[in-house]
Structure formats: structure tokens, C-alpha cells
Design a protein around this motif. Structure first.
Motif, PDB file in Angstrom:
ATOM      1  N   LEU A 103       0.975  -1.238  -0.013  1.00 31.87           N
ATOM      2  CA  LEU A 103       0.003   0.116   0.068  1.00 31.87           C
ATOM      3  C   LEU A 103       0.976   1.305  -0.034  1.00 31.87           C
ATOM      4  O   LEU A 103       0.505   2.121  -0.698  1.00 31.87           O
ATOM      5  N   ASP A 104       1.771   1.273   0.778  1.00 24.49           N
ATOM      6  CA  ASP A 104       2.853   2.446   1.048  1.00 24.49           C
ATOM      7  C   ASP A 104       3.289   2.667  -0.448  1.00 24.49           C
ATOM      8  O   ASP A 104       3.434   3.857  -0.895  1.00 24.49           O
ATOM      9  N   ARG A 106       2.341   1.969  -3.338  1.00 22.70           N
ATOM     10  CA  ARG A 106       1.297   2.377  -4.171  1.00 22.70           C
ATOM     11  C   ARG A 106       1.050   3.944  -3.852  1.00 22.70           C
ATOM     12  O   ARG A 106       1.061   4.753  -4.914  1.00 22.70           O
ATOM     13  N   ILE A 107       0.830   4.267  -2.544  1.00 26.56           N
ATOM     14  CA  ILE A 107       0.886   5.837  -2.567  1.00 26.56           C
ATOM     15  C   ILE A 107       1.977   6.683  -2.578  1.00 26.56           C
ATOM     16  O   ILE A 107       1.912   7.637  -3.281  1.00 26.56           O
ATOM     17  N   HIS A 109       4.043   5.885  -5.239  1.00 28.87           N
ATOM     18  CA  HIS A 109       3.783   5.842  -6.637  1.00 28.87           C
ATOM     19  C   HIS A 109       2.884   7.138  -7.179  1.00 28.87           C
ATOM     20  O   HIS A 109       3.248   7.936  -8.043  1.00 28.87           O
ATOM     21  N   LEU A 110       1.716   7.072  -6.482  1.00 34.19           N
ATOM     22  CA  LEU A 110       0.750   7.937  -6.913  1.00 34.19           C
ATOM     23  C   LEU A 110       1.158   9.339  -6.514  1.00 34.19           C
ATOM     24  O   LEU A 110       1.111  10.411  -7.092  1.00 34.19           O
ATOM     25  N   SER A 111       1.794   9.583  -5.653  1.00 26.68           N
ATOM     26  CA  SER A 111       2.195  10.809  -5.253  1.00 26.68           C
ATOM     27  C   SER A 111       3.499  11.411  -6.029  1.00 26.68           C
ATOM     28  O   SER A 111       3.330  12.615  -6.376  1.00 26.68           O
ATOM     29  N   ARG A 149      -4.033  -3.523 -10.025  1.00 28.55           N
ATOM     30  CA  ARG A 149      -4.584  -3.211  -8.761  1.00 28.55           C
ATOM     31  C   ARG A 149      -5.749  -2.327  -8.743  1.00 28.55           C
ATOM     32  O   ARG A 149      -5.603  -1.302  -9.330  1.00 28.55           O
ATOM     33  N   GLU A 151      -8.050   0.400  -6.511  1.00 29.33           N
ATOM     34  CA  GLU A 151      -8.179   1.182  -5.572  1.00 29.33           C
ATOM     35  C   GLU A 151      -9.481   1.109  -4.834  1.00 29.33           C
ATOM     36  O   GLU A 151      -9.697   0.933  -3.602  1.00 29.33           O
TER      37      GLU A 151
END
Lengths: 158, 158
Positions: A103-104, A106-107, A109-111, A149, A151
Motif C-alpha cells: 500500500l505504501d 502504491r501511495i 507511486h501516486l504521489s 490493482r 483502488e
DNA sequence: ATAAAAGCTCAACCAATGTTCAGGTCAACA
DNA sequence: TGTTGACCTGAACATTGGTTGAGCTTTTAT
């Protein structure tokens, strides 16, 4: 009390009971079983009967889904648990710590993507050569062939 | 009513050229066209010919995809652009600002989920009544029936 | 005993985002 | 002119996570 409790079976659950108590549809429970995420035994008349620990397993599945872990991976994780016993707090700790990492990432990555987008909104370029948004590979590697994945937890039209 | 390409057509692109220069497969370009994201005209022999602005449109599509905007929504956004002309920096600004919001919400959502997960790893509970992870609806509303959003850009097995 | 509710299996279908294939055509180069 | 590579269409397939329906059986309640 109970005259014939050979081993504490504690009343097996029917699929409908599990559905009501876990909040997932019967069809989903069938599906999870086909995919090996949960198990059942059968009644004399071939109906599914579940041990109570299935509720905890389904809870784990639901949380994993919200995190965005594909079912196949959840299946693997659940399979790694000693079968026959219910997932303990320690088991859950182990699984969730791993998924938390996921999850981290992914976050993160999105940031990064958001930051690049911010730059790009400023410049409005979409330049073929310069725009980092259009030219991933530095910060955001296209990491191979993985499962997609999701969300959201949407898509429950009923 | 167009006797000759009076205006600078600047050599139309074939689908293969667009594919090479944009980095998306020919089949994907066909697909985008079916979905109304891009347009082409046809050669005498019924082959697709693209105006150069298709490259910029495809660039927008690719970025939107990375952000996680479903194609249907991208189609709507692109349709809102004055057709016939290439998306300008200003157009891009407008679109990307909207999508940035979307992205931000997604990051926020995931961050909350991470925080809940952290709490839960600590307590290891998965408690039916107390665990916020198991009982969404306070911070994380199951927001209706929307399209699913994907995060990754994986799944390109070739 | 009987009717209703719940369960069973198998197959088909949904959405999103494409890819792959078959069978046929077009265009460019020598 | 011939050949080869690029292109055309339409249909089927893939993946993920299920749902829906038909047709039949079991369990439960009256």
C-alpha cells in the motif's frame, strides 16, 4: 446442554449465514471457494457447511481487497496459514505488514505522479522530449507483468 | 467540397506511424477510435490516415491512463475539446487540473486506509465491532457505483 | 405432509482494456 | 509485375471479480 458434542464443532454455518454475517454475497463465497480462499465441508445433502473461522478469513479477504491486493495473492497468503485453525492476531500481523508495504508503495507511486502532474500543469507542455509525465521510467518504472490493482471498492450495483 | 488539401495537412500519418511514435499498439489505436477517443479519415484504399494532432491526443490519453482515469471519462473530456484542432496547453491545463483533483482524492483515500491499517496491525484485532478497517463508512465511504480505477500500468505482457 | 426458503451446479454474462487471429486488401519497392 | 509488408474487419479470447439465471435438491417451518 448438548448431548452429542463429539468435538466442539460449535454449530457449522450455512452459506447464507456466512453471507449475512460477513456481508459478502453467497455467490462471492462460492467464488472464493472455487479460487481456494476458503473451504467448506458438506452436509449429508451436499450443502456447504462452514467452520466459524471462515468469518475471520473472509474479514481478511475484505480488508485485503480494500487495500488492493488481488485475490490470487490473498489466496496464496491464506494458504500459507496453518490450515484448520483460524488466523490468529499474529498471522494477521504478518500478512498485514506485508500488505501495508504494498500500500505504501502504491501511495508513493501516486504521489510522484501527482508531483509530475503539478509540474506539467504549470508548463502545459506535454513535450515529447522534456515532459516527465510523458516519459516515465525514471521515477516510475513500468514494473513488469503484474496483476492490476484496483483502488476503489465501488462497483456494487444492487 | 475539398478539392485539394489547401491548408497545411502536412502529410497524414498512417496507423503504424502513429503507433511507433506514440508507443501504443495499432490494436489500441483501433480500439481508441471505436471508443471515440481519436478520429481518422480514410485513404482511397480505406486505410486510416491521421492528422498530426492525434499524437497529442494519444499523449493525453496515456497520461490520463497513468492517473487512473477510465477511458470513457477521457473520451468525454476529449470530446469537450473543440474538434478539429489540437489540444492546446490551455486545454491540457483544464483537463489535468481536474484529473489532479481526482488523483489527490485517491491518494488521500489510500493514506487513510494505511493509517487504519497501521492501527490494526498494532492491535491485530480485526474485531467485528471495533476495528475501523472492518467497518468502513466513517472515513472511507463506499462511494456509490463508479467505475473502477486502476493504479498500475502493468499488465503489458509482450 | 407439504410448501416455502435456501442451497446446489453449470453456464452465461457484465465491465474495462485491450490482444490475437483469420481471411482478405492495399501500397511501396525492385 | 511481383512480392512483401502494412493495413482492413469482425470475432473470439484474456483478465479480475464477481452476478444472474435455469433447473433441480435439501432443509425448515407450518
Amino acid at each position: 446442554m448438548d448431548p452429542v458434542p463429539s468435538i466442539d464443532i460449535g454449530k457449522a454455518l450455512t452459506v447464507g449465514e456466512v453471507a449475512r454475517r460477513s456481508g459478502v454475497a453467497v455467490s462471492a463465497l462460492h467464488f472464493y471457494e472455487r479460487k481456494g480462499l476458503i473451504k467448506s465441508h458438506r452436509s449429508a445433502g451436499n450443502q456447504r457447511r462452514y467452520h466459524r473461522d471462515v468469518l475471520r478469513r473472509v474479514a481478511v479477504i475484505k480488508v485485503a481487497q480494500r487495500i488492493g491486493i488481488p485475490l490470487a495473492e490473498v489466496a496464496g497468503a491464506l494458504a500459507s496459514l496453518p490450515s484448520g485453525r483460524s488466523p490468529t492476531a499474529r498471522d494477521w500481523s504478518r500478512l498485514s505488514a506485508r500488505w501495508r508495504q504494498d500500500l505504501d508503495e502504491r501511495i508513493h507511486h501516486l504521489s510522484q505522479l501527482r508531483d509530475q502532474l503539478d509540474d506539467c500543469i504549470g508548463c502545459g507542455c506535454l513535450s515529447l522530449t522534456a515532459c516527465r509525465l510523458r516519459n516515465p521510467g525514471d521515477a516510475l518504472a513500468e514494473t513488469g507483468t503484474g496483476a492490476r490493482r484496483w483502488e476503489g471498492d465501488k462497483g456494487k450495483f444492487r
